[in-house]
Write a protein that holds these residues in place. Structure first.
Motif, PDB file in Angstrom:
ATOM      1  N   ALA A  52       0.838  -1.214   0.000  1.00  9.53           N
ATOM      2  CA  ALA A  52       0.000   0.000   0.000  1.00  9.53           C
ATOM      3  C   ALA A  52       0.869   1.260   0.000  1.00  9.53           C
ATOM      4  CB  ALA A  52      -0.941  -0.014   1.208  1.00  9.53           C
ATOM      5  N   TRP A  53       1.986   1.237   0.757  1.00 10.11           N
ATOM      6  CA  TRP A  53       2.893   2.405   0.740  1.00 10.11           C
ATOM      7  C   TRP A  53       3.403   2.661  -0.678  1.00 10.11           C
ATOM      8  CZ3 TRP A  53       6.723   0.543   5.093  1.00 10.11           C
ATOM      9  CH2 TRP A  53       6.061   0.540   6.328  1.00 10.11           C
ATOM     10  N   LEU A  54       3.693   1.555  -1.384  1.00  9.72           N
ATOM     11  CA  LEU A  54       4.316   1.702  -2.706  1.00  9.72           C
ATOM     12  C   LEU A  54       3.353   2.256  -3.747  1.00  9.72           C
ATOM     13  CD1 LEU A  54       6.546  -1.512  -2.920  1.00  9.72           C
ATOM     14  CD2 LEU A  54       7.164   0.794  -2.180  1.00  9.72           C
ATOM     15  N   GLU A  55       2.085   2.376  -3.362  1.00  7.34           N
ATOM     16  CA  GLU A  55       1.090   2.944  -4.281  1.00  7.34           C
ATOM     17  C   GLU A  55       1.486   4.359  -4.717  1.00  7.34           C
ATOM     18  OE1 GLU A  55      -1.733   2.457  -6.724  1.00  7.34           O
ATOM     19  OE2 GLU A  55      -1.027   0.821  -5.471  1.00  7.34           O
ATOM     20  N   GLU A  56       2.228   5.055  -3.847  1.00  5.29           N
ATOM     21  CA  GLU A  56       2.617   6.437  -4.198  1.00  5.29           C
ATOM     22  C   GLU A  56       3.767   6.498  -5.204  1.00  5.29           C
ATOM     23  OE1 GLU A  56       5.521   8.550  -1.295  1.00  5.29           O
ATOM     24  OE2 GLU A  56       4.060   7.549  -0.006  1.00  5.29           O
ATOM     25  N   VAL A  57       4.418   5.347  -5.459  1.00  5.14           N
ATOM     26  CA  VAL A  57       5.538   5.360  -6.413  1.00  5.14           C
ATOM     27  C   VAL A  57       5.003   5.125  -7.821  1.00  5.14           C
ATOM     28  CG1 VAL A  57       7.805   4.457  -6.987  1.00  5.14           C
ATOM     29  CG2 VAL A  57       7.003   4.358  -4.625  1.00  5.14           C
ATOM     30  N   LYS A  58       5.226   6.108  -8.673  1.00  8.67           N
ATOM     31  CA  LYS A  58       4.681   6.026 -10.037  1.00  8.67           C
ATOM     32  C   LYS A  58       5.800   5.792 -11.042  1.00  8.67           C
ATOM     33  CE  LYS A  58       0.692   7.536  -8.326  1.00  8.67           C
ATOM     34  NZ  LYS A  58      -0.362   6.586  -7.940  1.00  8.67           N
ATOM     35  N   ASP A  59       5.426   5.290 -12.197  1.00  6.07           N
ATOM     36  CA  ASP A  59       6.350   5.193 -13.323  1.00  6.07           C
ATOM     37  C   ASP A  59       6.735   6.627 -13.716  1.00  6.07           C
ATOM     38  OD1 ASP A  59       7.436   5.190 -15.903  1.00  6.07           O
ATOM     39  OD2 ASP A  59       6.314   3.429 -16.500  1.00  6.07           O
ATOM     40  N   PRO A  60       8.034   6.991 -13.654  1.00  9.11           N
ATOM     41  CA  PRO A  60       8.400   8.387 -13.928  1.00  9.11           C
ATOM     42  C   PRO A  60       8.030   8.849 -15.339  1.00  9.11           C
ATOM     43  CG  PRO A  60      10.362   7.002 -13.669  1.00  9.11           C
ATOM     44  CD  PRO A  60       9.189   6.160 -13.282  1.00  9.11           C
ATOM     45  N   GLU A  61       7.900   7.893 -16.266  1.00  8.86           N
ATOM     46  CA  GLU A  61       7.550   8.297 -17.635  1.00  8.86           C
ATOM     47  C   GLU A  61       6.038   8.295 -17.869  1.00  8.86           C
ATOM     48  OE1 GLU A  61      10.034   5.693 -19.979  1.00  8.86           O
ATOM     49  OE2 GLU A  61      11.605   7.205 -20.141  1.00  8.86           O
ATOM     50  N   ILE A  62       5.298   7.607 -16.970  1.00 12.84           N
ATOM     51  CA  ILE A  62       3.834   7.577 -17.070  1.00 12.84           C
ATOM     52  C   ILE A  62       3.298   7.829 -15.658  1.00 12.84           C
ATOM     53  CG2 ILE A  62       1.812   6.251 -17.864  1.00 12.84           C
ATOM     54  CD1 ILE A  62       3.848   4.381 -19.314  1.00 12.84           C
ATOM     55  N   PRO A  63       3.265   9.106 -15.236  1.00 15.77           N
ATOM     56  CA  PRO A  63       3.044   9.413 -13.816  1.00 15.77           C
ATOM     57  C   PRO A  63       1.666   9.045 -13.261  1.00 15.77           C
ATOM     58  CG  PRO A  63       3.222  11.422 -15.154  1.00 15.77           C
ATOM     59  CD  PRO A  63       3.563  10.296 -16.049  1.00 15.77           C
ATOM     60  N   VAL A  64       0.783   8.490 -14.091  1.00 16.85           N
ATOM     61  CA  VAL A  64      -0.520   8.072 -13.563  1.00 16.85           C
ATOM     62  C   VAL A  64      -0.499   6.591 -13.164  1.00 16.85           C
ATOM     63  CG1 VAL A  64      -1.826   9.752 -14.917  1.00 16.85           C
ATOM     64  CG2 VAL A  64      -1.332   7.500 -15.894  1.00 16.85           C
ATOM     65  N   LEU A  65       0.589   5.929 -13.450  1.00 17.20           N
ATOM     66  CA  LEU A  65       0.641   4.475 -13.274  1.00 17.20           C
ATOM     67  C   LEU A  65       1.549   4.123 -12.091  1.00 17.20           C
ATOM     68  CD1 LEU A  65      -0.348   1.894 -14.761  1.00 17.20           C
ATOM     69  CD2 LEU A  65       1.753   1.986 -16.112  1.00 17.20           C
ATOM     70  N   ASP A  93      13.137   5.237  -5.920  1.00 25.62           N
ATOM     71  CA  ASP A  93      11.891   5.743  -5.342  1.00 25.62           C
ATOM     72  C   ASP A  93      11.341   4.762  -4.305  1.00 25.62           C
ATOM     73  OD1 ASP A  93      12.107   7.969  -6.889  1.00 25.62           O
ATOM     74  OD2 ASP A  93      10.556   7.420  -8.340  1.00 25.62           O
ATOM     75  N   VAL A  94      11.428   3.468  -4.605  1.00 28.77           N
ATOM     76  CA  VAL A  94      10.953   2.457  -3.649  1.00 28.77           C
ATOM     77  C   VAL A  94      11.801   2.531  -2.382  1.00 28.77           C
ATOM     78  CG1 VAL A  94      10.748  -0.030  -3.200  1.00 28.77           C
ATOM     79  CG2 VAL A  94       9.998   0.906  -5.403  1.00 28.77           C
ATOM     80  N   GLU A  95      13.114   2.647  -2.565  1.00 26.39           N
ATOM     81  CA  GLU A  95      14.008   2.745  -1.398  1.00 26.39           C
ATOM     82  C   GLU A  95      13.666   3.961  -0.542  1.00 26.39           C
ATOM     83  OE1 GLU A  95      17.842   0.510  -3.485  1.00 26.39           O
ATOM     84  OE2 GLU A  95      17.827   2.705  -3.356  1.00 26.39           O
ATOM     85  N   SER A  96      13.369   5.080  -1.201  1.00 22.93           N
ATOM     86  CA  SER A  96      13.121   6.275  -0.393  1.00 22.93           C
ATOM     87  C   SER A  96      11.770   6.199   0.328  1.00 22.93           C
ATOM     88  CB  SER A  96      13.285   7.556  -1.208  1.00 22.93           C
ATOM     89  OG  SER A  96      12.298   7.645  -2.191  1.00 22.93           O
ATOM     90  N   VAL A  97      10.794   5.477  -0.247  1.00 25.45           N
ATOM     91  CA  VAL A  97       9.525   5.284   0.478  1.00 25.45           C
ATOM     92  C   VAL A  97       9.772   4.461   1.733  1.00 25.45           C
ATOM     93  CG1 VAL A  97       7.295   4.094   0.403  1.00 25.45           C
ATOM     94  CG2 VAL A  97       7.964   5.582  -1.482  1.00 25.45           C
ATOM     95  N   LEU A  98      10.565   3.386   1.591  1.00 27.14           N
ATOM     96  CA  LEU A  98      10.847   2.532   2.756  1.00 27.14           C
ATOM     97  C   LEU A  98      11.564   3.337   3.841  1.00 27.14           C
ATOM     98  CD1 LEU A  98      11.945  -0.756   0.926  1.00 27.14           C
ATOM     99  CD2 LEU A  98       9.757  -0.307   2.051  1.00 27.14           C
ATOM    100  N   GLN A  99      12.521   4.170   3.397  1.00 32.74           N
ATOM    101  CA  GLN A  99      13.252   5.015   4.349  1.00 32.74           C
ATOM    102  C   GLN A  99      12.326   5.978   5.068  1.00 32.74           C
ATOM    103  OE1 GLN A  99      16.293   6.640   1.871  1.00 32.74           O
ATOM    104  NE2 GLN A  99      17.893   5.387   2.801  1.00 32.74           N
TER     105      GLN A  99
END
Lengths: 165, 251
Positions: A14-27, A66-72
């Motif tokens: 659920a936390w990782l939901e905020e991490v988006k594909d940088p080239e497709i920011p809606v995904l 981005d995933v690493e920084s969410v975990l941090q």
């Protein structure tokens, strides 16, 4: 500080939901299907497995960071984010919600397939703008490795498709 | 398993991809039409990215970092076949090379998907889907231009005849063929070449182009053992220019 022994893989997902594909920011990465495993071991170490969409995709490094920084940010101290080919990504792994997000973004979602890509499959994209089917593939390559370029004869607009892979 | 044999296999695959990837990138901004400019640029990005993944496996086997392997070796340390290093020439030659090379590469990755060496098998399973787009692209254009005008047909035929001896160099036997086959790592260049000849002939049959008589073509080999044409070193000098000036540069 989060006590990682008391959290579940579902919470991390659920936390990782905020991490988006940088080239497709809606995904989100969840909807893109590149998060292939989340594990918490007995000492509380969190391991997130990811798999690249395309071997040469320059966005993968960004996604991993981005995933690493969410975990941090969530206070996890002991973690590892592993990018590997243990699970090979294919475009069927994009979720239904992801497909809707792509279409809304103006990209035709990739057709579901039986893992055999042929010209028939990629040639007939449905226009994401007007849902027209009278379309033509201009080139199987596009502005990013994951996109092909098409033209819709119904609404007379060029559009891109997220390539089936 | 024989690590030296696996490294030899990895080097030739990675070097082929890096060098042809670089040649493809030279079309950026110069394609005969916008779509082809984008196609060759995308294939360049795929190939260079794929080569990085193979260099990474080499790194895990004790070789240097991927960037060091890519930028710090001289021509005689490269194992790419000579076909990949030849200058782009005109579009007809680039297209013929793309067709001949990528047809072989897709067969190679299909074979390697079954490899007993897991890192190679997993990566090959992944990238064979990417390379499928390359062969699809090549086949479309060979079929169209190979049956279009007198000029397009004669240009392609001339490039095909010129490229064929180099293309046969793709399949130059390594000194580890027997070991790789015995260990189940790779079935070998002979099997690959047989499948390739049939597939190339199958596409050419649908055009006005004539398949050269393979028995009479003398393969141009040596690339797998570090013997290259004069075209490789200038390519490497250009490719590594930034890295040589500042190895820590980010770009």
């Amino acid at each position: 500080m989060t006590e990682s022994k008391n959290i579940s893989p579902e919470e991390i997902k659920a936390w990782l939901e905020e991490v988006k594909d940088p080239e497709i920011p809606v995904l989100s990465l969840n909807d893109l299907g590149v998060i292939t495993g989340i594990d918490i071991n007995e000492t509380g170490k969190v391991t997130v497995d990811m798999t690249p969409t395309f071997a040469g995709c320059p966005a993968m490094d960004v996604m991993q960071k981005d995933v690493e920084s969410v975990l941090q940010k969530k206070g996890i101290e002991d973690f590892e984010v592993i990018l590997s080919f243990k699970t090979q990504w294919n475009s069927n792994m994009i979720s239904e919600r992801g497909r809707k997000a792509l279409k809304k973004f103006g990209l035709a979602p990739p057709p579901k397939h039986n893992l055999i890509i042929d010209i028939e499959l990629i040639e007939h994209a449905k226009c994401p703008l007007c849902d027209g089917e009278n379309t033509e593939m201009k080139t199987p390559f596009g502005p990013a490795l994951c996109r092909s370029m098409h033209y819709c004869h119904d609404c007379l607009q060029a559009f891109e498709q997220f390539k089936p892979l | 398993m024989n690590t030296e044999a696996i490294k030899d296999l990895l080097y030739k695959i990675a070097d082929d991809q890096l060098i042809l990837g670089h040649r493809n990138s030279e079309w950026t901004g110069f394609g005969p039409l916008l779509e082809e400019d984008i196609a060759f640029s995308s294939m360049a990005q795929d190939k260079v990215g794929q080569s990085w993944q193979f260099y990474k496996i080499l790194n895990e086997l004790g070789e240097s970092e991927p960037d060091t392997l890519a930028f710090m070796r001289n021509a005689e340390q490269f194992h790419n076949c000579q076909l990949t290093e030849l200058p782009n020439g005109e579009y007809d030659f680039s297209l013929i090379r793309h067709f001949l090379f990528d047809t072989a590469e897709l067969i190679r990755f299909n074979m390697l998907s079954e490899s007993s060496y897991e890192p190679i098998a997993l990566l090959s399973k992944k990238i064979k889907g990417e390379v499928k787009y390359h062969t699809m692209h090549a086949n479309i254009w060979i079929k169209q231009l190979g049956s279009a005008t007198e000029e397009s047909i004669s240009r392609l035929q001339k490039s095909l005849d010129y490229a064929m001896p180099y293309a046969l160099g793709i399949f130059e036997a390594s000194k580890f063929e027997a070991t790789l086959k015995q260990d189940g790592v790779f079935e070998g260049e002979v099997v690959l070449k047989t499948t390739w000849l049939a597939q190339v002939a199958g596409i050419l049959e649908q055009t006005e182009l004539t398949m050269p008589s393979i028995d009479q073509v003398q393969p141009l080999v040596g690339g797998r053992y570090g013997n290259h044409t004069d075209h490789l070193q200038p390519l490497l000098d250009e490719m590594s220019e930034v890295f040589q000036v500042d190895p820590s540069a980010d770009w």
